[in-house]
Design a protein around this motif. Structure first.
Motif, short mmCIF file in Angstrom:
data_model
loop_
_atom_site.label_atom_id
_atom_site.label_comp_id
_atom_site.label_asym_id
_atom_site.label_seq_id
_atom_site.Cartn_x
_atom_site.Cartn_y
_atom_site.Cartn_z
N ASP A 146 3.90 -38.98 -4.59
CA ASP A 146 5.60 -39.74 -4.63
C ASP A 146 5.58 -40.79 -4.41
O ASP A 146 6.66 -41.74 -4.85
CB ASP A 146 6.38 -38.83 -3.85
CG ASP A 146 7.89 -39.14 -4.16
OD1 ASP A 146 8.21 -39.02 -5.60
OD2 ASP A 146 8.59 -39.38 -3.46
N THR A 147 4.76 -41.34 -3.44
CA THR A 147 5.08 -42.69 -3.14
C THR A 147 3.57 -43.57 -2.76
O THR A 147 2.42 -42.87 -2.81
CB THR A 147 5.72 -42.90 -1.64
OG1 THR A 147 4.92 -42.34 -0.87
CG2 THR A 147 6.99 -42.36 -1.57
N HIS A 160 4.15 -35.53 -7.66
CA HIS A 160 4.65 -35.96 -6.53
C HIS A 160 4.72 -35.70 -5.23
O HIS A 160 5.67 -35.12 -4.55
CB HIS A 160 6.34 -36.10 -7.18
CG HIS A 160 6.59 -37.01 -8.14
ND1 HIS A 160 6.95 -38.31 -7.89
CD2 HIS A 160 6.79 -36.82 -9.57
CE1 HIS A 160 7.22 -39.03 -9.26
NE2 HIS A 160 7.08 -37.79 -10.08
N GLN A 200 7.06 -35.63 -1.56
CA GLN A 200 8.18 -36.15 -1.70
C GLN A 200 9.13 -35.63 -0.54
O GLN A 200 8.98 -34.68 -0.11
CB GLN A 200 8.77 -35.53 -2.96
CG GLN A 200 10.14 -36.11 -3.38
CD GLN A 200 10.88 -35.25 -4.53
OE1 GLN A 200 10.95 -34.04 -3.98
NE2 GLN A 200 11.79 -35.67 -5.04
N PRO A 258 5.34 -49.24 -7.16
CA PRO A 258 4.31 -49.68 -6.36
C PRO A 258 3.55 -51.16 -6.69
O PRO A 258 3.11 -50.98 -7.92
CB PRO A 258 3.41 -48.58 -6.12
CG PRO A 258 4.34 -47.25 -6.49
CD PRO A 258 5.06 -47.73 -7.58
N HIS A 292 3.95 -44.28 -9.72
CA HIS A 292 4.39 -44.13 -8.34
C HIS A 292 3.10 -44.07 -7.41
O HIS A 292 3.19 -44.41 -6.29
CB HIS A 292 5.05 -42.82 -8.00
CG HIS A 292 6.43 -42.43 -8.19
ND1 HIS A 292 7.12 -41.92 -7.42
CD2 HIS A 292 6.79 -42.69 -9.38
CE1 HIS A 292 8.26 -42.07 -8.16
NE2 HIS A 292 8.12 -42.25 -9.33
#
Length: 426
Positions: A51-52, A10, A13, A421, A84
Protein backbone atom coordinates in the motif's frame (compact mmCIF):
# COMPACT_ATOMS: atom_id res chain seq x y z
CA UNK A 1 -2.50 -24.39 -18.37
CA UNK A 2 -4.58 -22.38 -15.95
CA UNK A 3 -3.58 -19.05 -14.45
CA UNK A 4 -5.16 -16.63 -12.01
CA UNK A 5 -5.12 -12.86 -12.45
CA UNK A 6 -5.26 -10.71 -9.32
CA UNK A 7 -4.00 -7.24 -8.39
CA UNK A 8 -4.00 -4.38 -5.88
CA UNK A 9 -3.31 -6.35 -2.73
CA UNK A 10 -2.19 -3.19 -0.87
CA UNK A 11 -0.51 -5.18 1.88
CA UNK A 12 0.08 -3.04 4.96
CA UNK A 13 -2.85 -0.68 4.45
CA UNK A 14 -3.83 1.35 7.51
CA UNK A 15 -7.60 1.78 7.30
CA UNK A 16 -8.71 4.52 9.69
CA UNK A 17 -6.33 3.06 12.26
CA UNK A 18 -7.30 -0.55 11.51
CA UNK A 19 -4.79 -3.22 10.53
CA UNK A 20 -5.80 -5.37 7.53
CA UNK A 21 -3.37 -8.25 8.19
CA UNK A 22 -6.10 -10.73 9.21
CA UNK A 23 -8.09 -10.01 6.04
CA UNK A 24 -5.06 -10.38 3.81
CA UNK A 25 -4.06 -13.61 5.54
CA UNK A 26 -7.58 -14.97 5.03
CA UNK A 27 -7.37 -14.01 1.35
CA UNK A 28 -4.01 -15.76 0.99
CA UNK A 29 -5.36 -18.90 2.69
CA UNK A 30 -8.34 -18.91 0.30
CA UNK A 31 -6.08 -18.26 -2.70
CA UNK A 32 -3.74 -21.14 -1.82
CA UNK A 33 -6.73 -23.50 -1.48
CA UNK A 34 -8.19 -22.25 -4.77
CA UNK A 35 -4.90 -22.70 -6.64
CA UNK A 36 -4.75 -26.28 -5.37
CA UNK A 37 -8.37 -27.05 -6.21
CA UNK A 38 -8.26 -25.48 -9.69
CA UNK A 39 -4.77 -26.85 -10.52
CA UNK A 40 -3.47 -23.37 -11.29
CA UNK A 41 0.12 -23.20 -12.59
CA UNK A 42 0.65 -19.42 -12.74
CA UNK A 43 -0.45 -16.48 -10.59
CA UNK A 44 -0.19 -12.95 -12.03
CA UNK A 45 -0.32 -9.96 -9.65
CA UNK A 46 -0.79 -6.79 -11.72
CA UNK A 47 0.71 -4.19 -9.40
CA UNK A 48 0.23 -2.48 -6.02
CA UNK A 49 1.53 -5.35 -3.97
CA UNK A 50 2.07 -3.02 -1.02
CA UNK A 51 0.00 0.00 0.00
CA UNK A 52 2.91 2.36 0.64
CA UNK A 53 6.50 2.85 -0.43
CA UNK A 54 7.61 1.86 3.11
CA UNK A 55 5.40 -1.10 4.04
CA UNK A 56 5.43 -2.33 7.66
CA UNK A 57 7.42 -5.44 8.47
CA UNK A 58 4.32 -7.61 8.93
CA UNK A 59 3.24 -6.82 5.36
CA UNK A 60 6.59 -7.95 3.99
CA UNK A 61 6.36 -11.09 6.12
CA UNK A 62 2.91 -11.86 4.70
CA UNK A 63 4.27 -11.64 1.17
CA UNK A 64 7.37 -13.71 1.93
CA UNK A 65 5.34 -16.48 3.55
CA UNK A 66 2.94 -16.53 0.60
CA UNK A 67 5.82 -16.82 -1.89
CA UNK A 68 7.14 -19.82 0.04
CA UNK A 69 3.71 -21.50 0.17
CA UNK A 70 3.13 -20.98 -3.54
CA UNK A 71 6.54 -22.40 -4.39
CA UNK A 72 5.71 -25.53 -2.37
CA UNK A 73 2.63 -25.99 -4.57
CA UNK A 74 4.74 -25.75 -7.73
CA UNK A 75 2.80 -22.71 -8.91
CA UNK A 76 4.71 -19.96 -10.71
CA UNK A 77 4.28 -16.38 -9.46
CA UNK A 78 4.64 -13.16 -11.44
CA UNK A 79 4.77 -10.00 -9.31
CA UNK A 80 4.53 -6.59 -11.00
CA UNK A 81 5.22 -3.22 -9.40
CA UNK A 82 2.43 -0.66 -9.13
CA UNK A 83 2.27 3.08 -8.49
CA UNK A 84 2.07 2.48 -4.72
CA UNK A 85 5.12 0.23 -4.70
CA UNK A 86 8.71 1.23 -4.05
CA UNK A 87 11.08 -0.12 -6.68
CA UNK A 88 13.87 -0.37 -4.10
CA UNK A 89 11.72 -2.24 -1.56
CA UNK A 90 10.44 -4.73 -4.14
CA UNK A 91 13.95 -5.41 -5.42
CA UNK A 92 15.26 -6.29 -1.94
CA UNK A 93 14.15 -9.92 -2.34
CA UNK A 94 14.17 -10.21 -6.13
CA UNK A 95 16.99 -12.76 -6.35
CA UNK A 96 15.61 -14.76 -3.45
CA UNK A 97 12.16 -14.84 -5.03
CA UNK A 98 13.68 -16.03 -8.30
CA UNK A 99 14.97 -19.11 -6.48
CA UNK A 100 11.39 -19.69 -5.27
CA UNK A 101 9.80 -19.84 -8.73
CA UNK A 102 8.79 -16.18 -8.55
CA UNK A 103 9.51 -13.52 -11.16
CA UNK A 104 9.47 -9.91 -9.95
CA UNK A 105 9.38 -6.91 -12.29
CA UNK A 106 9.45 -3.70 -10.28
CA UNK A 107 9.83 -1.17 -13.11
CA UNK A 108 9.89 -0.98 -16.89
CA UNK A 109 13.27 -1.47 -18.56
CA UNK A 110 14.52 -0.13 -21.88
CA UNK A 111 16.58 -1.88 -24.54
CA UNK A 112 19.87 -0.69 -23.11
CA UNK A 113 19.10 -2.76 -20.01
CA UNK A 114 18.97 -5.94 -22.07
CA UNK A 115 18.60 -8.41 -19.18
CA UNK A 116 15.60 -6.73 -17.55
CA UNK A 117 14.15 -5.73 -20.93
CA UNK A 118 14.02 -9.36 -22.07
CA UNK A 119 12.50 -10.35 -18.72
CA UNK A 120 9.40 -8.34 -19.67
CA UNK A 121 8.58 -11.04 -22.24
CA UNK A 122 8.34 -14.42 -20.52
CA UNK A 123 7.69 -17.85 -21.96
CA UNK A 124 5.55 -19.76 -19.48
CA UNK A 125 5.74 -23.54 -19.36
CA UNK A 126 3.34 -25.96 -17.70
CA UNK A 127 4.15 -28.64 -15.15
CA UNK A 128 5.35 -30.92 -17.93
CA UNK A 129 7.73 -28.30 -19.29
CA UNK A 130 5.60 -27.58 -22.36
CA UNK A 131 5.26 -24.01 -23.64
CA UNK A 132 1.79 -22.78 -22.63
CA UNK A 133 1.73 -18.98 -22.85
CA UNK A 134 3.83 -15.89 -23.40
CA UNK A 135 3.45 -13.01 -20.93
CA UNK A 136 4.28 -9.42 -21.84
CA UNK A 137 4.90 -8.39 -18.24
CA UNK A 138 4.64 -4.61 -17.96
CA UNK A 139 4.51 -2.95 -14.51
CA UNK A 140 3.44 0.61 -13.69
CA UNK A 141 5.10 2.88 -16.25
CA UNK A 142 6.90 5.87 -14.78
CA UNK A 143 7.61 8.70 -17.24
CA UNK A 144 11.32 8.68 -16.47
CA UNK A 145 11.48 4.98 -17.39
CA UNK A 146 9.98 5.68 -20.82
CA UNK A 147 11.26 9.12 -21.75
CA UNK A 148 14.78 9.33 -20.30
CA UNK A 149 16.55 7.83 -23.30
CA UNK A 150 14.41 9.61 -25.89
CA UNK A 151 14.90 13.16 -24.60
CA UNK A 152 17.24 15.40 -26.54
CA UNK A 153 19.79 17.67 -24.88
CA UNK A 154 17.49 20.66 -25.29
CA UNK A 155 14.49 18.96 -23.65
CA UNK A 156 13.65 18.44 -20.00
CA UNK A 157 11.95 15.04 -19.40
CA UNK A 158 10.17 16.49 -16.35
CA UNK A 159 8.73 19.42 -18.32
CA UNK A 160 4.93 19.25 -18.37
CA UNK A 161 4.51 19.92 -22.09
CA UNK A 162 7.27 17.48 -23.07
CA UNK A 163 5.73 14.75 -20.95
CA UNK A 164 2.20 15.47 -22.15
CA UNK A 165 3.10 15.30 -25.83
CA UNK A 166 5.40 12.31 -25.71
CA UNK A 167 4.13 9.97 -23.03
CA UNK A 168 1.24 8.24 -24.81
CA UNK A 169 3.36 7.52 -27.92
CA UNK A 170 6.11 6.25 -25.61
CA UNK A 171 3.65 3.91 -23.86
CA UNK A 172 2.44 2.62 -27.22
CA UNK A 173 5.98 2.12 -28.46
CA UNK A 174 7.05 0.28 -25.32
CA UNK A 175 4.14 -2.14 -25.56
CA UNK A 176 4.49 -2.65 -29.32
CA UNK A 177 8.20 -3.41 -29.11
CA UNK A 178 7.60 -6.04 -26.45
CA UNK A 179 4.58 -7.40 -28.31
CA UNK A 180 6.65 -7.91 -31.44
CA UNK A 181 9.15 -9.95 -29.43
CA UNK A 182 6.25 -12.00 -28.07
CA UNK A 183 4.87 -12.58 -31.59
CA UNK A 184 8.25 -13.84 -32.72
CA UNK A 185 8.37 -16.24 -29.77
CA UNK A 186 4.83 -17.37 -30.50
CA UNK A 187 5.78 -18.14 -34.11
CA UNK A 188 8.87 -20.03 -33.00
CA UNK A 189 6.84 -22.18 -30.61
CA UNK A 190 4.27 -22.86 -33.35
CA UNK A 191 7.04 -23.95 -35.72
CA UNK A 192 8.65 -26.25 -33.18
CA UNK A 193 5.54 -27.76 -31.60
CA UNK A 194 2.75 -27.25 -34.15
CA UNK A 195 0.83 -25.47 -31.37
CA UNK A 196 -0.20 -21.82 -31.04
CA UNK A 197 0.00 -20.43 -27.53
CA UNK A 198 -1.70 -17.23 -26.29
CA UNK A 199 0.03 -13.92 -25.56
CA UNK A 200 -0.95 -12.46 -22.20
CA UNK A 201 -0.40 -8.77 -21.47
CA UNK A 202 -0.29 -6.90 -18.18
CA UNK A 203 -0.78 -3.22 -17.33
CA UNK A 204 -1.05 -1.05 -14.24
CA UNK A 205 -2.84 2.10 -15.35
CA UNK A 206 -6.25 3.67 -15.87
CA UNK A 207 -8.09 2.80 -19.06
CA UNK A 208 -10.41 5.50 -20.42
CA UNK A 209 -13.97 5.08 -19.04
CA UNK A 210 -12.97 2.58 -16.34
CA UNK A 211 -15.08 2.76 -13.17
CA UNK A 212 -13.09 3.97 -10.16
CA UNK A 213 -13.73 4.15 -6.41
CA UNK A 214 -12.67 6.53 -3.64
CA UNK A 215 -9.61 4.45 -2.77
CA UNK A 216 -8.02 4.69 -6.22
CA UNK A 217 -5.32 7.29 -6.54
CA UNK A 218 -5.49 8.52 -10.10
CA UNK A 219 -2.25 8.02 -11.98
CA UNK A 220 -1.19 11.41 -13.28
CA UNK A 221 1.85 11.00 -15.52
CA UNK A 222 2.49 14.46 -16.86
CA UNK A 223 -1.08 15.40 -17.71
CA UNK A 224 -2.02 11.96 -19.02
CA UNK A 225 -4.77 10.68 -16.74
CA UNK A 226 -6.02 7.65 -18.70
CA UNK A 227 -4.96 5.55 -21.67
CA UNK A 228 -7.36 4.50 -24.44
CA UNK A 229 -7.59 0.73 -24.68
CA UNK A 230 -6.84 1.01 -28.41
CA UNK A 231 -3.33 2.20 -27.52
CA UNK A 232 -2.42 -1.29 -26.28
CA UNK A 233 -1.74 -4.35 -28.44
CA UNK A 234 -4.37 -6.99 -29.19
CA UNK A 235 -3.41 -9.39 -26.44
CA UNK A 236 -5.29 -12.65 -26.06
CA UNK A 237 -5.81 -11.61 -22.44
CA UNK A 238 -4.94 -8.32 -20.74
CA UNK A 239 -4.47 -8.53 -16.95
CA UNK A 240 -5.09 -5.02 -15.65
CA UNK A 241 -4.30 -3.51 -12.27
CA UNK A 242 -4.84 -0.16 -10.45
CA UNK A 243 -8.66 0.00 -10.50
CA UNK A 244 -10.18 -1.74 -7.46
CA UNK A 245 -13.58 -2.58 -8.93
CA UNK A 246 -13.63 -5.83 -10.93
CA UNK A 247 -14.74 -5.06 -14.47
CA UNK A 248 -14.59 -5.95 -18.13
CA UNK A 249 -13.28 -3.18 -20.41
CA UNK A 250 -15.01 -2.15 -23.64
CA UNK A 251 -17.28 -5.21 -23.44
CA UNK A 252 -14.28 -7.39 -24.26
CA UNK A 253 -14.17 -10.36 -21.91
CA UNK A 254 -10.42 -10.78 -22.32
CA UNK A 255 -9.59 -7.23 -21.11
CA UNK A 256 -10.18 -7.05 -17.37
CA UNK A 257 -9.42 -5.41 -14.08
CA UNK A 258 -9.43 -8.15 -11.45
CA UNK A 259 -9.96 -5.55 -8.71
CA UNK A 260 -8.59 -5.60 -5.17
CA UNK A 261 -9.15 -8.72 -3.04
CA UNK A 262 -10.58 -6.74 -0.09
CA UNK A 263 -12.53 -3.47 0.08
CA UNK A 264 -10.04 -0.61 0.20
CA UNK A 265 -12.63 2.09 0.97
CA UNK A 266 -16.17 2.20 2.28
CA UNK A 267 -17.64 2.80 -1.17
CA UNK A 268 -16.26 -0.63 -2.17
CA UNK A 269 -18.10 -2.34 0.70
CA UNK A 270 -20.91 -3.68 -1.48
CA UNK A 271 -18.61 -4.99 -4.22
CA UNK A 272 -18.16 -8.72 -4.65
CA UNK A 273 -14.40 -9.07 -4.76
CA UNK A 274 -12.94 -11.70 -7.07
CA UNK A 275 -10.00 -13.05 -9.03
CA UNK A 276 -10.02 -14.10 -12.68
CA UNK A 277 -9.33 -17.71 -13.64
CA UNK A 278 -8.13 -18.23 -17.23
CA UNK A 279 -7.75 -21.63 -18.90
CA UNK A 280 -5.55 -21.77 -22.00
CA UNK A 281 -5.98 -25.49 -22.69
CA UNK A 282 -8.56 -24.98 -25.44
CA UNK A 283 -6.87 -21.89 -26.87
CA UNK A 284 -5.67 -23.42 -30.12
CA UNK A 285 -3.74 -26.16 -31.77
CA UNK A 286 -2.10 -25.24 -35.06
CA UNK A 287 -4.01 -24.59 -38.25
CA UNK A 288 -7.35 -22.87 -38.65
CA UNK A 289 -8.89 -23.79 -35.31
CA UNK A 290 -10.51 -20.80 -33.62
CA UNK A 291 -8.52 -19.46 -30.67
CA UNK A 292 -10.42 -19.68 -27.40
CA UNK A 293 -9.64 -18.83 -23.81
CA UNK A 294 -11.95 -19.94 -21.03
CA UNK A 295 -12.39 -17.06 -18.59
CA UNK A 296 -14.38 -16.91 -15.37
CA UNK A 297 -14.35 -15.04 -12.07
CA UNK A 298 -13.99 -16.67 -8.67
CA UNK A 299 -15.64 -14.87 -5.75
CA UNK A 300 -13.46 -14.10 -2.73
CA UNK A 301 -15.10 -14.62 0.69
CA UNK A 302 -15.47 -11.40 2.70
CA UNK A 303 -13.95 -11.64 6.18
CA UNK A 304 -14.59 -8.07 7.36
CA UNK A 305 -17.95 -6.41 6.84
CA UNK A 306 -18.19 -2.67 6.19
CA UNK A 307 -21.23 -0.43 5.95
CA UNK A 308 -21.96 3.17 5.06
CA UNK A 309 -24.84 4.72 7.02
CA UNK A 310 -26.40 7.91 5.66
CA UNK A 311 -29.18 10.15 6.87
CA UNK A 312 -30.04 12.62 9.58
CA UNK A 313 -29.18 11.81 13.19
CA UNK A 314 -32.49 10.07 13.92
CA UNK A 315 -32.21 7.90 10.79
CA UNK A 316 -28.63 6.94 11.62
CA UNK A 317 -29.57 6.04 15.19
CA UNK A 318 -32.33 3.77 13.84
CA UNK A 319 -29.88 2.07 11.43
CA UNK A 320 -27.40 1.55 14.26
CA UNK A 321 -30.07 -0.08 16.41
CA UNK A 322 -30.83 -2.55 13.60
CA UNK A 323 -27.17 -3.42 13.13
CA UNK A 324 -26.64 -3.97 16.85
CA UNK A 325 -29.25 -6.74 16.68
CA UNK A 326 -27.11 -8.60 14.10
CA UNK A 327 -24.37 -9.16 16.68
CA UNK A 328 -21.65 -8.97 14.01
CA UNK A 329 -18.35 -7.14 13.76
CA UNK A 330 -18.96 -4.38 11.22
CA UNK A 331 -16.83 -1.33 10.46
CA UNK A 332 -18.97 1.77 9.96
CA UNK A 333 -18.71 5.03 8.03
CA UNK A 334 -21.46 7.43 9.10
CA UNK A 335 -22.47 10.38 6.97
CA UNK A 336 -24.83 12.93 8.52
CA UNK A 337 -26.94 14.57 5.85
CA UNK A 338 -28.33 17.38 8.01
CA UNK A 339 -26.79 20.40 9.75
CA UNK A 340 -27.37 18.78 13.17
CA UNK A 341 -23.71 17.73 13.30
CA UNK A 342 -22.02 18.78 16.54
CA UNK A 343 -18.67 18.17 18.21
CA UNK A 344 -19.83 15.45 20.60
CA UNK A 345 -21.93 13.59 18.01
CA UNK A 346 -19.33 10.87 17.47
CA UNK A 347 -19.16 10.23 21.21
CA UNK A 348 -22.94 9.96 21.35
CA UNK A 349 -22.99 7.45 18.48
CA UNK A 350 -20.20 5.45 20.10
CA UNK A 351 -22.26 5.16 23.25
CA UNK A 352 -25.07 3.56 21.22
CA UNK A 353 -22.72 0.80 20.05
CA UNK A 354 -20.68 0.37 23.23
CA UNK A 355 -22.12 -3.07 24.06
CA UNK A 356 -21.97 -4.35 20.47
CA UNK A 357 -19.33 -5.53 18.01
CA UNK A 358 -19.92 -2.52 15.76
CA UNK A 359 -16.95 -0.23 15.26
CA UNK A 360 -17.49 3.34 14.10
CA UNK A 361 -14.39 4.36 12.16
CA UNK A 362 -15.61 7.61 10.67
CA UNK A 363 -18.33 10.20 11.33
CA UNK A 364 -18.72 13.13 8.97
CA UNK A 365 -21.12 15.56 7.40
CA UNK A 366 -22.23 14.99 3.82
CA UNK A 367 -20.36 16.86 1.10
CA UNK A 368 -23.45 18.95 0.39
CA UNK A 369 -23.65 20.13 4.01
CA UNK A 370 -19.89 20.75 4.15
CA UNK A 371 -20.08 22.96 1.05
CA UNK A 372 -22.94 24.89 2.62
CA UNK A 373 -21.00 25.34 5.86
CA UNK A 374 -17.95 26.42 3.88
CA UNK A 375 -19.89 29.37 2.55
CA UNK A 376 -20.87 30.20 6.15
CA UNK A 377 -17.28 29.64 7.33
CA UNK A 378 -18.47 27.22 10.01
CA UNK A 379 -16.66 24.00 9.15
CA UNK A 380 -13.64 22.39 10.79
CA UNK A 381 -10.44 21.72 8.84
CA UNK A 382 -10.58 17.96 9.38
CA UNK A 383 -13.81 17.84 7.36
CA UNK A 384 -12.09 19.28 4.30
CA UNK A 385 -10.09 17.63 1.55
CA UNK A 386 -6.97 19.32 0.13
CA UNK A 387 -9.04 20.29 -2.91
CA UNK A 388 -11.70 21.91 -0.67
CA UNK A 389 -9.02 24.03 1.01
CA UNK A 390 -7.49 24.97 -2.35
CA UNK A 391 -10.85 25.98 -3.84
CA UNK A 392 -11.74 28.01 -0.77
CA UNK A 393 -8.46 29.91 -1.05
CA UNK A 394 -8.50 30.62 -4.79
CA UNK A 395 -12.14 31.66 -4.71
CA UNK A 396 -11.04 34.62 -2.62
CA UNK A 397 -8.64 35.70 -5.36
CA UNK A 398 -9.65 37.92 -8.22
CA UNK A 399 -8.14 35.91 -11.07
CA UNK A 400 -9.04 35.72 -14.77
CA UNK A 401 -10.72 32.43 -15.69
CA UNK A 402 -7.74 31.24 -17.76
CA UNK A 403 -5.33 31.75 -14.86
CA UNK A 404 -7.75 30.08 -12.44
CA UNK A 405 -8.05 27.06 -14.73
CA UNK A 406 -4.27 26.80 -15.15
CA UNK A 407 -3.73 27.13 -11.38
CA UNK A 408 -6.31 24.42 -10.68
CA UNK A 409 -4.68 22.04 -13.17
CA UNK A 410 -1.29 22.67 -11.61
CA UNK A 411 -2.66 21.99 -8.13
CA UNK A 412 -4.30 18.73 -9.24
CA UNK A 413 -1.10 17.58 -10.91
CA UNK A 414 1.09 18.49 -7.92
CA UNK A 415 -1.30 16.90 -5.43
CA UNK A 416 -1.56 13.63 -7.34
CA UNK A 417 2.19 13.42 -7.92
CA UNK A 418 2.73 13.87 -4.17
CA UNK A 419 0.71 10.68 -3.58
CA UNK A 420 2.86 8.59 -5.92
CA UNK A 421 6.02 7.08 -4.40
CA UNK A 422 9.13 8.76 -5.77
CA UNK A 423 11.72 6.18 -4.81
CA UNK A 424 15.33 5.69 -5.65
CA UNK A 425 15.82 3.91 -8.97
CA UNK A 426 12.21 4.71 -9.88
Amino acid sequence: MRFIHTSDWHLGQNFYGKNRAAEHQAFFDWLISTIQAEQVELLIVSGDIFDTAAPPSYARTLLNQFVIQLNQLGCQLLLLGGNHDSVAVLNENKNLYQALNTSLISQAANKQDSVNYQQQVQLITDKDGQASAIVVAVPYLRPRDLLSLETTDSEDPTDKNTTQNRLLPAIQQHYQQLYQIALAQQQQVATETNKTIPIIGTAHLTIVNAKVTDSVRDIYIGSLEAVPVEALPEFDYLAMGHIHQPQVIAKKQHIRYSGSPIAMSFDEAKQQKSVVLVDTNKYSTAGDQQAELQIKTLDIPCTQQMRQLKGDIQQVEHQLAELVELQQNIWLDIEISSDQYHSDLQQKLLSLTAESQLEILRVRRSKKVVQQKLSEKSVSLDELSPLDVFNQRVNNLDLPSEQLQALTQLFNLSHQQSLIPDNENS
